[in-house]
Design a protein around this motif. Structure first.
Motif, PDB file in Angstrom:
ATOM      1  N   ARG A   4       1.878  19.234 -12.720  1.00  0.00           N
ATOM      2  CA  ARG A   4       2.887  19.952 -13.512  1.00  0.00           C
ATOM      3  C   ARG A   4       2.391  20.202 -14.932  1.00  0.00           C
ATOM      4  NH1 ARG A   4       6.450  16.975 -10.401  1.00  0.00           N
ATOM      5  NH2 ARG A   4       6.580  15.237 -11.837  1.00  0.00           N
ATOM      6  N   VAL A   5       1.781  19.203 -15.538  1.00  0.00           N
ATOM      7  CA  VAL A   5       1.274  19.337 -16.907  1.00  0.00           C
ATOM      8  C   VAL A   5       0.143  20.366 -16.926  1.00  0.00           C
ATOM      9  CG1 VAL A   5       0.026  18.132 -18.753  1.00  0.00           C
ATOM     10  CG2 VAL A   5       1.992  17.047 -17.647  1.00  0.00           C
ATOM     11  N   ALA A   6      -0.770  20.277 -15.961  1.00  0.00           N
ATOM     12  CA  ALA A   6      -1.906  21.211 -15.918  1.00  0.00           C
ATOM     13  C   ALA A   6      -1.419  22.643 -15.701  1.00  0.00           C
ATOM     14  CB  ALA A   6      -2.871  20.801 -14.815  1.00  0.00           C
ATOM     15  N   GLU A   7      -0.451  22.819 -14.831  1.00  0.00           N
ATOM     16  CA  GLU A   7       0.046  24.170 -14.546  1.00  0.00           C
ATOM     17  C   GLU A   7       0.804  24.746 -15.741  1.00  0.00           C
ATOM     18  OE1 GLU A   7       2.270  23.635 -10.953  1.00  0.00           O
ATOM     19  OE2 GLU A   7       0.460  23.439  -9.738  1.00  0.00           O
ATOM     20  N   SER A   8       1.460  23.915 -16.490  1.00  0.00           N
ATOM     21  CA  SER A   8       2.220  24.415 -17.638  1.00  0.00           C
ATOM     22  C   SER A   8       1.312  24.721 -18.822  1.00  0.00           C
ATOM     23  CB  SER A   8       3.301  23.416 -18.049  1.00  0.00           C
ATOM     24  OG  SER A   8       2.710  22.236 -18.581  1.00  0.00           O
ATOM     25  N   SER A   9       0.093  24.190 -18.837  1.00  0.00           N
ATOM     26  CA  SER A   9      -0.813  24.448 -19.963  1.00  0.00           C
ATOM     27  C   SER A   9      -1.798  25.577 -19.687  1.00  0.00           C
ATOM     28  CB  SER A   9      -1.574  23.165 -20.320  1.00  0.00           C
ATOM     29  OG  SER A   9      -2.426  22.792 -19.246  1.00  0.00           O
ATOM     30  N   LEU A  15       0.821  -1.213   0.000  1.00  0.00           N
ATOM     31  CA  LEU A  15       0.000   0.000   0.000  1.00  0.00           C
ATOM     32  C   LEU A  15       0.856   1.265   0.000  1.00  0.00           C
ATOM     33  CD1 LEU A  15      -2.824  -1.138   2.436  1.00  0.00           C
ATOM     34  CD2 LEU A  15      -3.016  -0.759  -0.043  1.00  0.00           C
ATOM     35  N   GLU A  16       1.969   1.250   0.738  1.00  0.00           N
ATOM     36  CA  GLU A  16       2.887   2.392   0.722  1.00  0.00           C
ATOM     37  C   GLU A  16       3.424   2.627  -0.682  1.00  0.00           C
ATOM     38  OE1 GLU A  16       4.750   2.263   5.251  1.00  0.00           O
ATOM     39  OE2 GLU A  16       5.809   1.229   3.636  1.00  0.00           O
ATOM     40  N   ASP A  17       3.771   1.544  -1.358  1.00  0.00           N
ATOM     41  CA  ASP A  17       4.304   1.635  -2.708  1.00  0.00           C
ATOM     42  C   ASP A  17       3.250   2.187  -3.666  1.00  0.00           C
ATOM     43  OD1 ASP A  17       6.615   1.117  -4.423  1.00  0.00           O
ATOM     44  OD2 ASP A  17       5.365  -0.427  -5.354  1.00  0.00           O
ATOM     45  N   GLN A  18       2.008   1.693  -3.548  1.00  0.00           N
ATOM     46  CA  GLN A  18       0.926   2.177  -4.398  1.00  0.00           C
ATOM     47  C   GLN A  18       0.644   3.654  -4.136  1.00  0.00           C
ATOM     48  OE1 GLN A  18      -2.187  -0.601  -3.433  1.00  0.00           O
ATOM     49  NE2 GLN A  18      -1.567  -2.035  -5.024  1.00  0.00           N
ATOM     50  N   LEU A  19       0.659   4.066  -2.881  1.00  0.00           N
ATOM     51  CA  LEU A  19       0.436   5.462  -2.535  1.00  0.00           C
ATOM     52  C   LEU A  19       1.531   6.346  -3.133  1.00  0.00           C
ATOM     53  CD1 LEU A  19      -1.023   7.744  -1.050  1.00  0.00           C
ATOM     54  CD2 LEU A  19       0.310   7.125   0.996  1.00  0.00           C
ATOM     55  N   GLY A  20       2.766   5.929  -2.996  1.00  0.00           N
ATOM     56  CA  GLY A  20       3.879   6.693  -3.555  1.00  0.00           C
ATOM     57  C   GLY A  20       3.745   6.857  -5.058  1.00  0.00           C
ATOM     58  N   GLU A  21       3.351   5.802  -5.741  1.00  0.00           N
ATOM     59  CA  GLU A  21       3.164   5.870  -7.199  1.00  0.00           C
ATOM     60  C   GLU A  21       2.010   6.804  -7.542  1.00  0.00           C
ATOM     61  OE1 GLU A  21       3.801   5.005 -11.300  1.00  0.00           O
ATOM     62  OE2 GLU A  21       5.036   5.016  -9.513  1.00  0.00           O
ATOM     63  N   ALA A  22       0.904   6.730  -6.807  1.00  0.00           N
ATOM     64  CA  ALA A  22      -0.235   7.616  -7.057  1.00  0.00           C
ATOM     65  C   ALA A  22       0.153   9.075  -6.827  1.00  0.00           C
ATOM     66  CB  ALA A  22      -1.413   7.231  -6.157  1.00  0.00           C
ATOM     67  N   GLN A  23       0.936   9.325  -5.795  1.00  0.00           N
ATOM     68  CA  GLN A  23       1.386  10.692  -5.528  1.00  0.00           C
ATOM     69  C   GLN A  23       2.301  11.201  -6.645  1.00  0.00           C
ATOM     70  OE1 GLN A  23       2.954   9.998  -1.580  1.00  0.00           O
ATOM     71  NE2 GLN A  23       1.173  10.955  -0.626  1.00  0.00           N
ATOM     72  N   ARG A  24       3.159  10.339  -7.163  1.00  0.00           N
ATOM     73  CA  ARG A  24       4.043  10.711  -8.253  1.00  0.00           C
ATOM     74  C   ARG A  24       3.229  11.054  -9.502  1.00  0.00           C
ATOM     75  NH1 ARG A  24       5.708   9.176 -12.745  1.00  0.00           N
ATOM     76  NH2 ARG A  24       4.702   7.155 -12.724  1.00  0.00           N
ATOM     77  N   ILE A  25       2.229  10.241  -9.808  1.00  0.00           N
ATOM     78  CA  ILE A  25       1.380  10.484 -10.980  1.00  0.00           C
ATOM     79  C   ILE A  25       0.606  11.789 -10.816  1.00  0.00           C
ATOM     80  CG2 ILE A  25      -0.669   9.639 -12.208  1.00  0.00           C
ATOM     81  CD1 ILE A  25       0.463   6.767 -11.658  1.00  0.00           C
ATOM     82  N   ASN A  26       0.052  12.016  -9.626  1.00  0.00           N
ATOM     83  CA  ASN A  26      -0.690  13.257  -9.370  1.00  0.00           C
ATOM     84  C   ASN A  26       0.199  14.476  -9.521  1.00  0.00           C
ATOM     85  OD1 ASN A  26      -3.155  12.044  -8.948  1.00  0.00           O
ATOM     86  ND2 ASN A  26      -2.918  11.932  -6.725  1.00  0.00           N
TER      87      ASN A  26
END
Length: 93
Positions: free
Chosen positions: A82-87, A66-77
């Motif tokens: 970053r993409v939303a702010e740059s557009s 679960l820690e690993d999944q949370l870390g990956e979800a946070q990275r994706i978010n």
């Protein structure tokens, strides 16, 4: 496996148990010896830490997943932000 257990300060049985729980699946050498990656050793060390604090091994494995999944979800978010702010056009533009 013996060297990995020694490095982690645990037993070969512990490494077998987290392997049976499918937390880590080591590669096998041509001679059948288990080979652990640095990432797998970090995961095993985290499991040892949790078990050392009294967490049952099955629960420790689930926590780590679960820690690993949370870390990956946070990275994706963070990447989406970053993409939303740059557009977004600037207010001065």
């Amino acid at each position: 496996m013996g060297r990995a257990a020694e490095m982690l300060g645990t037993t070969q049985g512990f490494l077998r148990a987290i392997g049976e729980a499918r937390l880590i699946i080591p590669l096998r050498s041509a001679g059948g010896h288990r080979r652990y990656s640095r990432y797998q050793l970090r995961i095993a060390a985290r499991a040892r830490e949790l078990v050392g604090h009294g967490t049952p091994i099955e629960a420790a494995c689930r926590i780590i997943i679960l820690e690993d999944q949370l870390g990956e979800a946070q990275r994706i978010n963070a990447e989406y932000r970053r993409v939303a702010e740059s557009s977004v056009p600037s207010a001065s533009g």
